[in-house]
Design a protein around this motif. Structure first.
Motif, PDB file in Angstrom:
ATOM      1  N   GLU A   6       0.832  -1.212   0.000  1.00 49.54           N
ATOM      2  CA  GLU A   6       0.000   0.000   0.000  1.00 49.54           C
ATOM      3  C   GLU A   6       0.863   1.257   0.000  1.00 49.54           C
ATOM      4  N   ILE A   7       1.951   1.218   0.780  1.00 45.22           N
ATOM      5  CA  ILE A   7       2.849   2.375   0.840  1.00 45.22           C
ATOM      6  C   ILE A   7       3.567   2.557  -0.492  1.00 45.22           C
ATOM      7  N   ALA A   8       3.953   1.446  -1.114  1.00 43.73           N
ATOM      8  CA  ALA A   8       4.615   1.516  -2.421  1.00 43.73           C
ATOM      9  C   ALA A   8       3.701   2.163  -3.458  1.00 43.73           C
ATOM     10  N   GLN A   9       2.414   1.857  -3.391  1.00 40.57           N
ATOM     11  CA  GLN A   9       1.465   2.485  -4.313  1.00 40.57           C
ATOM     12  C   GLN A   9       1.322   3.967  -4.012  1.00 40.57           C
ATOM     13  N   GLN A  10       1.268   4.313  -2.735  1.00 37.27           N
ATOM     14  CA  GLN A  10       1.148   5.710  -2.325  1.00 37.27           C
ATOM     15  C   GLN A  10       2.345   6.531  -2.782  1.00 37.27           C
ATOM     16  N   LEU A  11       3.548   5.968  -2.649  1.00 40.31           N
ATOM     17  CA  LEU A  11       4.782   6.687  -2.994  1.00 40.31           C
ATOM     18  C   LEU A  11       5.212   6.466  -4.441  1.00 40.31           C
ATOM     19  N   ASP A  12       4.441   5.668  -5.191  1.00 32.99           N
ATOM     20  CA  ASP A  12       4.727   5.390  -6.604  1.00 32.99           C
ATOM     21  C   ASP A  12       6.110   4.753  -6.761  1.00 32.99           C
ATOM     22  N   LEU A  13       6.312   3.617  -6.058  1.00 34.09           N
ATOM     23  CA  LEU A  13       7.624   2.965  -6.038  1.00 34.09           C
ATOM     24  C   LEU A  13       7.692   1.728  -6.932  1.00 34.09           C
ATOM     25  N   PHE A  14       6.717   0.838  -6.814  1.00 31.50           N
ATOM     26  CA  PHE A  14       6.764  -0.410  -7.584  1.00 31.50           C
ATOM     27  C   PHE A  14       5.387  -1.068  -7.573  1.00 31.50           C
ATOM     28  N   HIS A  15       5.257  -2.101  -8.400  1.00 30.12           N
ATOM     29  CA  HIS A  15       4.055  -2.925  -8.371  1.00 30.12           C
ATOM     30  C   HIS A  15       4.387  -4.310  -8.919  1.00 30.12           C
ATOM     31  N   SER A  16       3.458  -5.241  -8.802  1.00 27.43           N
ATOM     32  CA  SER A  16       3.596  -6.581  -9.361  1.00 27.43           C
ATOM     33  C   SER A  16       2.511  -6.808 -10.402  1.00 27.43           C
ATOM     34  N   GLU A  17       2.752  -7.751 -11.278  1.00 33.81           N
ATOM     35  CA  GLU A  17       1.797  -8.095 -12.331  1.00 33.81           C
ATOM     36  C   GLU A  17       1.539  -9.603 -12.315  1.00 33.81           C
ATOM     37  N   PRO A  18       0.330 -10.020 -12.689  1.00 34.87           N
ATOM     38  CA  PRO A  18       0.039 -11.466 -12.754  1.00 34.87           C
ATOM     39  C   PRO A  18       0.957 -12.199 -13.728  1.00 34.87           C
ATOM     40  N   GLN A  19       1.460 -11.482 -14.748  1.00 39.06           N
ATOM     41  CA  GLN A  19       2.350 -12.113 -15.730  1.00 39.06           C
ATOM     42  C   GLN A  19       3.748 -12.371 -15.163  1.00 39.06           C
ATOM     43  N   GLY A  20       4.051 -11.803 -14.006  1.00 41.91           N
ATOM     44  CA  GLY A  20       5.363 -12.023 -13.381  1.00 41.91           C
ATOM     45  C   GLY A  20       5.215 -12.235 -11.889  1.00 41.91           C
ATOM     46  N   THR A 291       8.800   2.252   8.664  1.00 38.99           N
ATOM     47  CA  THR A 291       8.720   3.721   8.659  1.00 38.99           C
ATOM     48  C   THR A 291       7.354   4.239   8.227  1.00 38.99           C
ATOM     49  N   GLN A 292       6.499   3.337   7.717  1.00 38.11           N
ATOM     50  CA  GLN A 292       5.203   3.733   7.159  1.00 38.11           C
ATOM     51  C   GLN A 292       5.379   4.801   6.075  1.00 38.11           C
ATOM     52  N   GLY A 293       6.465   4.686   5.312  1.00 37.30           N
ATOM     53  CA  GLY A 293       6.711   5.578   4.180  1.00 37.30           C
ATOM     54  C   GLY A 293       7.535   6.800   4.514  1.00 37.30           C
ATOM     55  N   ALA A 294       7.701   7.109   5.801  1.00 40.56           N
ATOM     56  CA  ALA A 294       8.539   8.251   6.197  1.00 40.56           C
ATOM     57  C   ALA A 294       9.986   7.770   6.227  1.00 40.56           C
ATOM     58  N   LEU A 295      10.572   7.603   5.036  1.00 40.02           N
ATOM     59  CA  LEU A 295      11.900   7.010   4.901  1.00 40.02           C
ATOM     60  C   LEU A 295      12.977   7.893   5.517  1.00 40.02           C
ATOM     61  N   PRO A 296      14.098   7.296   5.936  1.00 37.27           N
ATOM     62  CA  PRO A 296      15.217   8.113   6.409  1.00 37.27           C
ATOM     63  C   PRO A 296      15.560   9.185   5.380  1.00 37.27           C
ATOM     64  N   ARG A 346      -0.608  17.001  -1.967  1.00 39.57           N
ATOM     65  CA  ARG A 346      -0.108  15.916  -2.820  1.00 39.57           C
ATOM     66  C   ARG A 346       1.313  15.546  -2.429  1.00 39.57           C
ATOM     67  N   PHE A 347       2.160  16.548  -2.189  1.00 36.39           N
ATOM     68  CA  PHE A 347       3.542  16.277  -1.803  1.00 36.39           C
ATOM     69  C   PHE A 347       3.616  15.553  -0.459  1.00 36.39           C
ATOM     70  N   HIS A 348       2.714  15.923   0.462  1.00 29.52           N
ATOM     71  CA  HIS A 348       2.685  15.252   1.758  1.00 29.52           C
ATOM     72  C   HIS A 348       2.298  13.788   1.612  1.00 29.52           C
ATOM     73  N   GLN A 349       1.379  13.497   0.689  1.00 28.41           N
ATOM     74  CA  GLN A 349       0.984  12.107   0.447  1.00 28.41           C
ATOM     75  C   GLN A 349       2.174  11.285  -0.052  1.00 28.41           C
ATOM     76  N   LEU A 350       3.049  11.951  -0.818  1.00 30.46           N
ATOM     77  CA  LEU A 350       4.253  11.292  -1.321  1.00 30.46           C
ATOM     78  C   LEU A 350       5.388  11.299  -0.300  1.00 30.46           C
ATOM     79  N   LYS A 351       5.129  11.851   0.896  1.00 32.72           N
ATOM     80  CA  LYS A 351       6.109  11.904   1.992  1.00 32.72           C
ATOM     81  C   LYS A 351       7.377  12.656   1.607  1.00 32.72           C
ATOM     82  N   ILE A 352       7.253  13.654   0.742  1.00 34.40           N
ATOM     83  CA  ILE A 352       8.412  14.439   0.311  1.00 34.40           C
ATOM     84  C   ILE A 352       8.812  15.384   1.438  1.00 34.40           C
ATOM     85  N   PRO A 353      10.049  15.320   1.914  1.00 31.97           N
ATOM     86  CA  PRO A 353      10.420  16.085   3.121  1.00 31.97           C
ATOM     87  C   PRO A 353      10.640  17.578   2.909  1.00 31.97           C
ATOM     88  N   ASN A 354      11.048  17.992   1.700  1.00 30.58           N
ATOM     89  CA  ASN A 354      11.341  19.409   1.439  1.00 30.58           C
ATOM     90  C   ASN A 354      10.430  19.932   0.336  1.00 30.58           C
TER      91      ASN A 354
END
Length: 394
Positions: A6-20, A291-296, A346-354
């Motif tokens: 869920e966090i990966a989707q929120q931060l637009d990091l990665f996803h999986s597919e049924p084909q892989g 971290t629940q998305g609040a990465l170092p 929107r930036f807060h949803q992406l956990k962007i610090p600056n």
């Protein structure tokens, strides 16, 4: 609590597919995070005298037969073959046999030891479909796979250095609690029982010397040697198994690996199989949940975002973005017609610090309104890069 998927989707990091199934599709932000984490451990390995190598992924079954993996691990491996249809090859589930072949290419004296190799090995394991779990359980993943070829007299020092590296790395990510487990001889084990006891005693002795309490996991060692496993604890008390070092005195004999000792005789080295993250993908999944998305701040894949107040500030915002990119600081700019408050949300949803806010006043004065959390500071454009680099420092 959100899952790492869920966090990966929120931060637009990665996803999986049924084909892989059991494999990851990395988005730009996620791949940048992956590469930064990889580079961090690469620099540490190099600092400790390791050399980076690369070995093939698809190797003949005879190699895995020699190593013992075919008999002990074959059910978890993927097999393939040549156009004739013979299943004579296997995708590697780990990199150790390849590193052994690299070591065998040279003629080694005791003066050459220890020889230290590491690889970001892309490996494949035939996990059951029901066991797959995002980044935490995959069929294809990347190990920070390292091997030390050394004499028995060097083992204690090398294991001690591994524990030193582990404490350094884990603290940089904010982990303080470290559980140490020593896994002893399993029922299906290779080699002499007396050597197993000697190896287990060394691992216990190093842990005591390092003032690290340990738990014994009887019968949980690898088939070729005992190991130390390191587990991290998060704020919820969950334990995550990560680093491991395995003391192997069996594969050198099976592969006829040797060095010339001080008496001029051929002697088998010990191999220390080790990984700090274990799997980079799993490390990322764990990090997202902890971290629940609040990465170092030093590892965040998108440390800054720019919110132009209006069209008049658009050109200035683009110039700021180019300035940041030139300093190797990833940045996104929101040129939409939304209000500044919507952009900030929107930036807060992406956990962007600056968050950099620029309007006509900032344009005319060559300044930037820098927002971190709820605090806003107006700084000179000329100070921006130094401020952001200082923020990103470990």
């Amino acid at each position: 609590m959100k899952t790492h998927r869920e966090i990966a989707q929120q931060l637009d990091l990665f996803h999986s597919e049924p084909q892989g199934p059991g494999m990851i599709f990395w988005h730009p932000n996620g791949w940048r995070l992956f590469q930064d984490i990889q580079q961090h451990i690469r620099e540490l390995y190099l600092q400790y005298g390791f050399e980076e190598v690369r070995t093939p992924q698809f190797l003949k079954k005879e190699l895995w037969q020699t190593s013992g993996h075919l008999a002990m691990y074959g059910e978890d491996m993927f097999f393939g073959g040549d156009p004739a249809g013979e299943q004579d090859y296997a995708l590697k589930p780990m990199s150790c046999p390849g590193h052994i072949l690299l070591f065998k290419r040279g003629v080694h004296s005791y003066r050459d030891l220890p020889v230290k190799l590491f690889e970001f090995g892309l490996v494949h394991r035939n996990e059951a479909s029901g066991a797959l779990n995002g980044c935490l359980r995959l069929r294809q993943f990347t190990q920070d796979d390292a091997h030390v070829f050394c004499a028995w007299s060097q083992v204690k020092h090398e294991v001690s250095q591994f524990l030193e590296r582990a404490r350094q790395v884990y603290r940089q990510y904010g982990y303080q609690q470290l559980a140490v487990k020593i896994s002893t001889r399993p029922e299906a084990a290779l080699g002499d029982e007396a050597l197993w006891h000697q190896a287990e005693h060394i691992l216990m002795e190093v842990c005591r010397d390092e003032s690290m309490d340990y738990e014994l996991q009887v019968g949980e060692g690898s088939f070729y040697g005992p190991k130390i496993e390191l587990a991290l604890q998060d704020s919820l008390g969950r334990e995550w198994q990560c680093g491991t070092i395995q003391l192997d005195f069996n594969l050198p004999g099976r592969f006829e690996v040797a060095f010339t000792n001080a008496a001029g005789e051929r002697e088998h080295p010990v191999i220390l199989h080790q990984a700090m993250y274990g799997s980079i993908e799993r490390w990322i999944g764990m990090l997202l949940e902890v971290t629940q998305g609040a990465l170092p701040k030093w590892i965040h894949p998108l440390p800054a975002a720019i919110a132009p107040v209006n069209e008049a500030a658009a050109e200035y915002a683009d110039a700021l973005a180019e300035l940041l990119k030139a300093a190797d600081l990833p940045v996104m700019t929101d040129h939409s017609n939304c209000s500044v408050s919507r952009k900030i949300k929107r930036f807060h949803q992406l956990k962007i610090p600056n968050i950099l806010i620029v309007g006509e006043k900032e344009v005319s004065n060559e300044q930037v309104a820098l927002r971190r959390g709820k605090a806003v500071t107006v700084i000179e454009k000329s100070q921006l890069i130094a401020q952001l680099l200082a923020f990103r420092a470990i």
